[in-house]
Structures are given as C-alpha cells and as structure tokens.
Design a protein around this motif. Structure first.
Motif, PDB file in Angstrom:
ATOM      1  N   GLN A 297       0.830  -1.198   0.000  1.00  0.00           N
ATOM      2  CA  GLN A 297       0.000   0.000   0.000  1.00  0.00           C
ATOM      3  C   GLN A 297       0.871   1.257   0.000  1.00  0.00           C
ATOM      4  O   GLN A 297       0.516   2.265  -0.601  1.00  0.00           O
ATOM      5  N   ALA A 298       2.017   1.200   0.651  1.00  0.00           N
ATOM      6  CA  ALA A 298       2.944   2.329   0.622  1.00  0.00           C
ATOM      7  C   ALA A 298       3.444   2.573  -0.797  1.00  0.00           C
ATOM      8  O   ALA A 298       3.574   3.723  -1.244  1.00  0.00           O
ATOM      9  N   ALA A 299       3.720   1.483  -1.526  1.00  0.00           N
ATOM     10  CA  ALA A 299       4.153   1.616  -2.919  1.00  0.00           C
ATOM     11  C   ALA A 299       3.062   2.266  -3.763  1.00  0.00           C
ATOM     12  O   ALA A 299       3.340   3.098  -4.636  1.00  0.00           O
ATOM     13  N   LEU A 300       1.815   1.908  -3.502  1.00  0.00           N
ATOM     14  CA  LEU A 300       0.711   2.503  -4.248  1.00  0.00           C
ATOM     15  C   LEU A 300       0.552   3.983  -3.872  1.00  0.00           C
ATOM     16  O   LEU A 300       0.255   4.816  -4.739  1.00  0.00           O
ATOM     17  N   MET A 301       0.745   4.324  -2.611  1.00  0.00           N
ATOM     18  CA  MET A 301       0.695   5.727  -2.202  1.00  0.00           C
ATOM     19  C   MET A 301       1.747   6.537  -2.951  1.00  0.00           C
ATOM     20  O   MET A 301       1.502   7.672  -3.378  1.00  0.00           O
ATOM     21  N   LEU A 302       2.923   5.951  -3.120  1.00  0.00           N
ATOM     22  CA  LEU A 302       3.980   6.631  -3.866  1.00  0.00           C
ATOM     23  C   LEU A 302       3.564   6.828  -5.319  1.00  0.00           C
ATOM     24  O   LEU A 302       3.792   7.895  -5.909  1.00  0.00           O
ATOM     25  N   ALA A 303       2.923   5.823  -5.909  1.00  0.00           N
ATOM     26  CA  ALA A 303       2.441   5.935  -7.286  1.00  0.00           C
ATOM     27  C   ALA A 303       1.378   7.027  -7.399  1.00  0.00           C
ATOM     28  O   ALA A 303       1.360   7.787  -8.376  1.00  0.00           O
ATOM     29  N   ILE A 304       0.483   7.109  -6.412  1.00  0.00           N
ATOM     30  CA  ILE A 304      -0.552   8.145  -6.432  1.00  0.00           C
ATOM     31  C   ILE A 304       0.091   9.521  -6.361  1.00  0.00           C
ATOM     32  O   ILE A 304      -0.312  10.454  -7.061  1.00  0.00           O
ATOM     33  N   ARG A 305       1.108   9.656  -5.518  1.00  0.00           N
ATOM     34  CA  ARG A 305       1.793  10.946  -5.372  1.00  0.00           C
ATOM     35  C   ARG A 305       2.371  11.404  -6.709  1.00  0.00           C
ATOM     36  O   ARG A 305       2.403  12.595  -7.013  1.00  0.00           O
ATOM     37  N   ARG A 306       2.815  10.448  -7.516  1.00  0.00           N
ATOM     38  CA  ARG A 306       3.470  10.779  -8.787  1.00  0.00           C
ATOM     39  C   ARG A 306       2.492  10.826  -9.958  1.00  0.00           C
ATOM     40  O   ARG A 306       2.901  11.100 -11.085  1.00  0.00           O
ATOM     41  N   ALA A 307       1.217  10.551  -9.697  1.00  0.00           N
ATOM     42  CA  ALA A 307       0.267  10.377 -10.806  1.00  0.00           C
ATOM     43  C   ALA A 307      -0.396  11.665 -11.246  1.00  0.00           C
ATOM     44  O   ALA A 307      -1.003  11.712 -12.309  1.00  0.00           O
ATOM     45  N   GLY A 308      -0.310  12.710 -10.445  1.00  0.00           N
ATOM     46  CA  GLY A 308      -0.960  13.960 -10.817  1.00  0.00           C
ATOM     47  C   GLY A 308      -0.354  14.566 -12.066  1.00  0.00           C
ATOM     48  O   GLY A 308       0.690  14.139 -12.558  1.00  0.00           O
ATOM     49  N   GLN A 309      -1.004  15.580 -12.578  1.00  0.00           N
ATOM     50  CA  GLN A 309      -0.531  16.212 -13.805  1.00  0.00           C
ATOM     51  C   GLN A 309       0.606  17.194 -13.534  1.00  0.00           C
ATOM     52  O   GLN A 309       1.033  17.927 -14.416  1.00  0.00           O
ATOM     53  N   GLY A 310       1.099  17.204 -12.309  1.00  0.00           N
ATOM     54  CA  GLY A 310       2.250  18.028 -11.979  1.00  0.00           C
ATOM     55  C   GLY A 310       1.852  19.350 -11.361  1.00  0.00           C
ATOM     56  O   GLY A 310       1.071  20.098 -11.949  1.00  0.00           O
ATOM     57  N   ALA A 311       2.385  19.614 -10.183  1.00  0.00           N
ATOM     58  CA  ALA A 311       2.133  20.895  -9.532  1.00  0.00           C
ATOM     59  C   ALA A 311       3.055  21.952 -10.120  1.00  0.00           C
ATOM     60  O   ALA A 311       4.171  21.661 -10.549  1.00  0.00           O
ATOM     61  N   SER A 312       2.584  23.180 -10.148  1.00  0.00           N
ATOM     62  CA  SER A 312       3.386  24.288 -10.658  1.00  0.00           C
ATOM     63  C   SER A 312       3.032  25.544  -9.868  1.00  0.00           C
ATOM     64  O   SER A 312       2.195  25.509  -8.965  1.00  0.00           O
ATOM     65  N   TYR A 313       3.669  26.638 -10.218  1.00  0.00           N
ATOM     66  CA  TYR A 313       3.414  27.923  -9.568  1.00  0.00           C
ATOM     67  C   TYR A 313       2.735  28.876 -10.545  1.00  0.00           C
ATOM     68  O   TYR A 313       3.046  28.875 -11.744  1.00  0.00           O
ATOM     69  N   ALA A 314       1.827  29.681 -10.030  1.00  0.00           N
ATOM     70  CA  ALA A 314       1.132  30.655 -10.871  1.00  0.00           C
ATOM     71  C   ALA A 314       0.868  31.923 -10.067  1.00  0.00           C
ATOM     72  O   ALA A 314       0.403  31.848  -8.924  1.00  0.00           O
ATOM     73  N   PRO A 315       1.167  33.100 -10.641  1.00  0.00           N
ATOM     74  CA  PRO A 315       0.815  34.343  -9.961  1.00  0.00           C
ATOM     75  C   PRO A 315      -0.687  34.574 -10.013  1.00  0.00           C
ATOM     76  O   PRO A 315      -1.388  34.006 -10.854  1.00  0.00           O
ATOM     77  N   TRP A 316      -1.175  35.409  -9.091  1.00  0.00           N
ATOM     78  CA  TRP A 316      -2.591  35.747  -9.123  1.00  0.00           C
ATOM     79  C   TRP A 316      -2.941  36.379 -10.464  1.00  0.00           C
ATOM     80  O   TRP A 316      -2.189  37.193 -11.010  1.00  0.00           O
ATOM     81  N   HIS A 317      -4.111  35.989 -10.994  1.00  0.00           N
ATOM     82  CA  HIS A 317      -4.565  36.546 -12.257  1.00  0.00           C
ATOM     83  C   HIS A 317      -6.078  36.725 -12.168  1.00  0.00           C
ATOM     84  O   HIS A 317      -6.801  35.809 -11.760  1.00  0.00           O
ATOM     85  N   ALA A 318      -6.550  37.888 -12.538  1.00  0.00           N
ATOM     86  CA  ALA A 318      -7.981  38.190 -12.456  1.00  0.00           C
ATOM     87  C   ALA A 318      -8.788  37.158 -13.240  1.00  0.00           C
ATOM     88  O   ALA A 318      -8.437  36.803 -14.371  1.00  0.00           O
ATOM     89  N   GLY A 319      -9.846  36.679 -12.635  1.00  0.00           N
ATOM     90  CA  GLY A 319     -10.741  35.738 -13.301  1.00  0.00           C
ATOM     91  C   GLY A 319     -10.311  34.293 -13.247  1.00  0.00           C
ATOM     92  O   GLY A 319     -10.987  33.421 -13.796  1.00  0.00           O
ATOM     93  N   THR A 320      -9.183  34.001 -12.594  1.00  0.00           N
ATOM     94  CA  THR A 320      -8.677  32.628 -12.503  1.00  0.00           C
ATOM     95  C   THR A 320      -8.584  32.220 -11.048  1.00  0.00           C
ATOM     96  O   THR A 320      -7.984  32.927 -10.234  1.00  0.00           O
ATOM     97  N   LEU A 321      -9.165  31.086 -10.709  1.00  0.00           N
ATOM     98  CA  LEU A 321      -9.058  30.563  -9.355  1.00  0.00           C
ATOM     99  C   LEU A 321      -7.820  29.674  -9.273  1.00  0.00           C
ATOM    100  O   LEU A 321      -7.729  28.668  -9.978  1.00  0.00           O
ATOM    101  N   PRO A 322      -6.848  30.044  -8.442  1.00  0.00           N
ATOM    102  CA  PRO A 322      -5.623  29.235  -8.349  1.00  0.00           C
ATOM    103  C   PRO A 322      -5.881  27.961  -7.540  1.00  0.00           C
ATOM    104  O   PRO A 322      -5.753  27.945  -6.308  1.00  0.00           O
ATOM    105  N   TRP A 323      -6.203  26.880  -8.204  1.00  0.00           N
ATOM    106  CA  TRP A 323      -6.688  25.681  -7.533  1.00  0.00           C
ATOM    107  C   TRP A 323      -5.603  24.617  -7.416  1.00  0.00           C
ATOM    108  O   TRP A 323      -4.868  24.351  -8.364  1.00  0.00           O
ATOM    109  N   HIS A 324      -5.515  24.012  -6.251  1.00  0.00           N
ATOM    110  CA  HIS A 324      -4.612  22.878  -6.030  1.00  0.00           C
ATOM    111  C   HIS A 324      -5.475  21.660  -5.740  1.00  0.00           C
ATOM    112  O   HIS A 324      -6.107  21.569  -4.683  1.00  0.00           O
ATOM    113  N   ALA A 325      -5.512  20.720  -6.677  1.00  0.00           N
ATOM    114  CA  ALA A 325      -6.439  19.592  -6.568  1.00  0.00           C
ATOM    115  C   ALA A 325      -6.162  18.724  -5.351  1.00  0.00           C
ATOM    116  O   ALA A 325      -7.095  18.191  -4.742  1.00  0.00           O
TER     117      ALA A 325
END
Length: 464
Positions: A297-325
C-alpha cells in the motif's frame, strides 16, 4: 525530502555520477559566502519580542535548517496556531550576492548523501534557522483554526522567538508537544475530508541490506507526528493563500486533478500489487483507506503521489481561481523559505497586507518571474529523484539476473509497455507486443547496468 534513503552508502558511486550529470553545486562562490557571513551578523531591529511563547520545532532528527517553530493555545472553541517561520528576508536583500545565487538555484536539492542548499549554511543552518540556542528573528503567523477545521490568518509580524526544544519525529512523545497538537491536526484532516482533498504523504523509501548480502528497497515507517506536523504547515499555507487571493496578489501552488488515463494506470498498479480497488470507488475515497505501514500500500501511495498532472506555480490573475487539486483549495507555499525561493516573497507580501501596506513592487515583479525559476528547480529535483530511484532499483536487482517476477502492464504509449512488478516497488518498461493495460506477465531479469542506472526485463509468458 528525498524519496530514497541510503544509510549504508550502497549507492555512493552512483550518487557521485548523478551529481556530476546534473551539475549539483558542491558549495557557494566565495563572494556569496562572504556576503552570507556578513548578513548572518545582522542584528534583528524590526522584530517585536515574542520569546515568551513556548515554541518548539519538530523535524527529522538530523535536520538543522529549521524553517518552522510553533506554539498552540486555546481561544474559546478555536485553536490559535502561532507559527514562526524563518525570516530569510532579514538576512537576504534584493540583488545582493546571496539573493542572486538563490535565484539561480530556486530550491534546495536533496540526495541521499547530502543536499545542495539554497542558501549558505551560515544562514540556512545558523543565523536564520530556528534552533533552540537563543532567540531568532522570524515571521510569526497566527492562524485561527475553528472546530470544523476552517482557518483564518489573524496576524503576521516580524518577531523574535525562542525555541524551547528541537524535537524529532523519531523520538517526540505526546508529553513533548502541545496538548492541542493532535486536536489541531484532526481538525485540519476533517476539513480536508469534507473538501474532497486527495493529498497523500507516502513514507520514504530506503535501501536495506538483505540477509544474503544483496539489497532491497523498503519503506521507512512514517511517524504519526509527521502527518500532524504537516497539518500545521497546511493550515498556515491555506490561510495565507486566502489573504493573498482576497487582495488580488500572490504566488500560488496549483495542480490539476489526475486525468482518466492516470487513474486507470493507478488501478492497474493496484492490481499488480494485489490491492482491491472497487470500480465504483473514487480515487479520493480509495486513497484515504491506504495504510502506509503495509509495503504494497505504501508503494501505491507513492504511485498516487506521482500520478498527478504536476504541480506548478502561478501568480494571481484576475478571473482565474488558483486551484490545487490535492488540497482542494487555493494554496500557497510560505512555510519553507530556507529551502524554496518562492516562499520568501509570499511571506513578504503577506507581511505587507497584514500591516495595511502595499505589496512592494519588487515582490509583485518577483511573482511574475518565479514560476519559470521554480519550474526549473522542480524539474531538476524531479530528474534527480528519478535518477536516484533508478540507481536504487539497479542496485537492488544486481545479482538477481535470471530470476523471474510477476508483473502487470500499467499503461502503453508510443514507447511501449510500462509494467509494475508485483512484489517489488519497481516500475519499468518492457517490450511486450500486443500488451494492453492490465495484462499480467511473467518477466525475467536479463540485465542490470549500474553505470547507466538501467534494468532490462524480457517477457517469459503471459500469465493472464
């Protein structure tokens, strides 16, 4: 932190090659060291005295670059988290040699045999680190945590704080910590569950020696205090993100949900590891029931951690909600300025807002530049992580050539089939014409190339 630990130095030769390949810096230029030494002597003169707060730090036992100290008190039915963060900006001025070098690096790089720090040790492990050997300048955030886990930033100020103890995950007891520590973590976790957050913190992998003299990849036990401590940072970062968002400024950590293909790969990985995942159950609901103490299960947790589309950084921008899934909310990084460049600017913006002042232009300009710099640092760290894991897998399998293993194909793309071994935390590619995701295989290890951190399997028979 690194995904792989190497207490017996089994990876030493390969790690040296990784450092060379990725040009991991070994130290700092003389002018940067000299500027850091001068800055470390700078006396705090803009800080209020909060040394009466019973602060402690909680980190791995070996850590000396301590970003955070905390104290918790009760306020009616709420909890007040007093969270002191290293005041790196007090020691690093815009455009000075230390600042310029930090912009080149972006973040501390971690390898099992040591790190390449963002700032020289005299700052990161000395003057700015919240060690328990005297008052330190810090930025003190006070976060109100309601019974339902909702958070609000009450104040932010430059303050002198004094840590009472350097606690370690491995040895800290309930008696060492604030009586409200566990309750605060519980409140944050319950709020995450209501939001549908999919954050997962797998245990670290480590290379261990087998009785036959070979090596294996195992998972280090994760301590409950680690998860509870992570809740403190999460609470502060969420509260700070709310303030930045409300004032139309800031830099946010953003991440999209794993797409359908990624979720299917995870289902195939679960199948390979022999873990039941009902088709009707969502990823969010499934991951909450995983046990990090179980190696599969720990191995699967590691796979889940790596499965997202990748976190990045974004400055505030009008009309955009800066969402972290993963946290199911807007989120900012502010609690590790000794290790991440971006945090220093998020802290400066928050200090200005809470003082009723405009965010400095140099900070607003930095928010536009930082996504590229931090993206590069994240990518380099990811490449090093992958190289270290490849090396560990090669060392682990060296000497086992000719053995057969059960595996499941997790996905197929232009480069061929990717498979997960059923009994080891190893994901690799194989030439398996006609294989589709979910295909069960028997595979033979036919080659291990330690110099190139490569392993090679061939299909023996389709076990499906």
């Amino acid at each position: 932190m690194k995904a792989v630990l190497d207490p017996d130095c089994a990876l030493a030769g390969g790690l040296a090659a990784i450092r060379d390949q990725f040009h991991v810096p070994e130290g700092f230029p003389p002018e940067v060291t000299a500027a850091a030494e001068a800055a470390a002597r700078r006396a705090p003169t803009a800080h209020v005295d909060r040394t009466a707060l019973p602060m402690v730090t909680l980190d791995p036992a070996s850590a000396t670059d301590l970003d955070q100290a905390f104290a918790i008190e009760t306020s009616g039915s709420d909890l007040l988290l007093h969270y002191a963060i290293a005041d790196v900006a007090w020691f690093v001025e815009d455009g000075d040699p230390v600042d310029s070098e930090a912009w080149k690096r972006g973040a501390t790089l971690y390898l099992p045999d040591g790190k390449a720090s963002l700032y020289p040790k005299v700052i990161s492990e000395g003057a700015a680190s919240l060690l328990p050997d005297g008052p330190r300048p810090a930025v003190l955030f006070t976060v109100r945590v309601a019974p339902d886990g909702e958070v609000k930033l009450e104040s932010a100020e430059r303050a002198l704080v004094a840590s009472r103890a350097k606690l370690a995950y491995e040895t800290a007891t309930e008696a060492d910590l604030s009586p409200q520590f566990t309750d605060l973590a519980r409140r944050i976790a319950e709020a995450e569950a209501r939001r549908g957050a999919a954050r997962v913190d797998p245990p670290e992998q480590e290379v261990v020696r087998r009785p036959d003299g070979g090596y294996a990849l195992a998972f280090r036990a994760r301590h409950a205090s680690e998860d509870r401590n992570a809740a403190l940072s999460l609470a502060a970062n969420l509260a700070i993100a709310d303030v930045l968002q409300a004032h139309h400024t800031g830099l946010f950590r953003v991440m999209a949900e794993p797409d359908a293909a990624a979720v299917q790969r995870l289902r195939n990985t679960a199948r390979a590891l022999g873990i039941a995942w009902p088709e009707s159950q969502s990823l969010v609901a499934f991951r909450t029931g995983l046990d990090p103490a179980d190696p599969r299960q720990a191995a699967l947790m590691l796979a889940i951690r790596r499965a997202g589309q990748g976190a990045s950084y974004a400055p505030w921008h009008a009309g955009t909600l800066p969402w972290h899934a993963a946290v199911a909310a807007p989120y900012a990084h502010a609690t590790a300025p000794l290790r991440r460049l971006a945090d220093r600017y998020v802290i400066r913006a928050t200090l200005a807002i809470m003082a009723g002042q405009p965010v400095p232009d140099v900070v607003e300009q930095a928010f536009q530049r930082l996504p590229k710099v931090m993206g590069h640092a994240d990518a380099l760290g990811g490449q090093i992580d992958r190289a270290v894991i490849d090396l560990a897998e090669a060392v682990m399998l060296s000497g086992r050539e000719g053995e057969t293993f059960a595996a499941v194909v997790t996905d197929v793309d232009m480069r061929g089939a990717r498979m997960q071994l059923a009994d080891l935390p190893v994901v690799t590619r194989i030439d398996a014409p006609g294989a589709v995701p979910g295909t069960e295989l028997r595979v033979r290890l036919v080659g291990v190339d330690l110099a190139n951190r490569a392993i090679r399997f061939e299909a023996v028979a389709d076990a499906g």
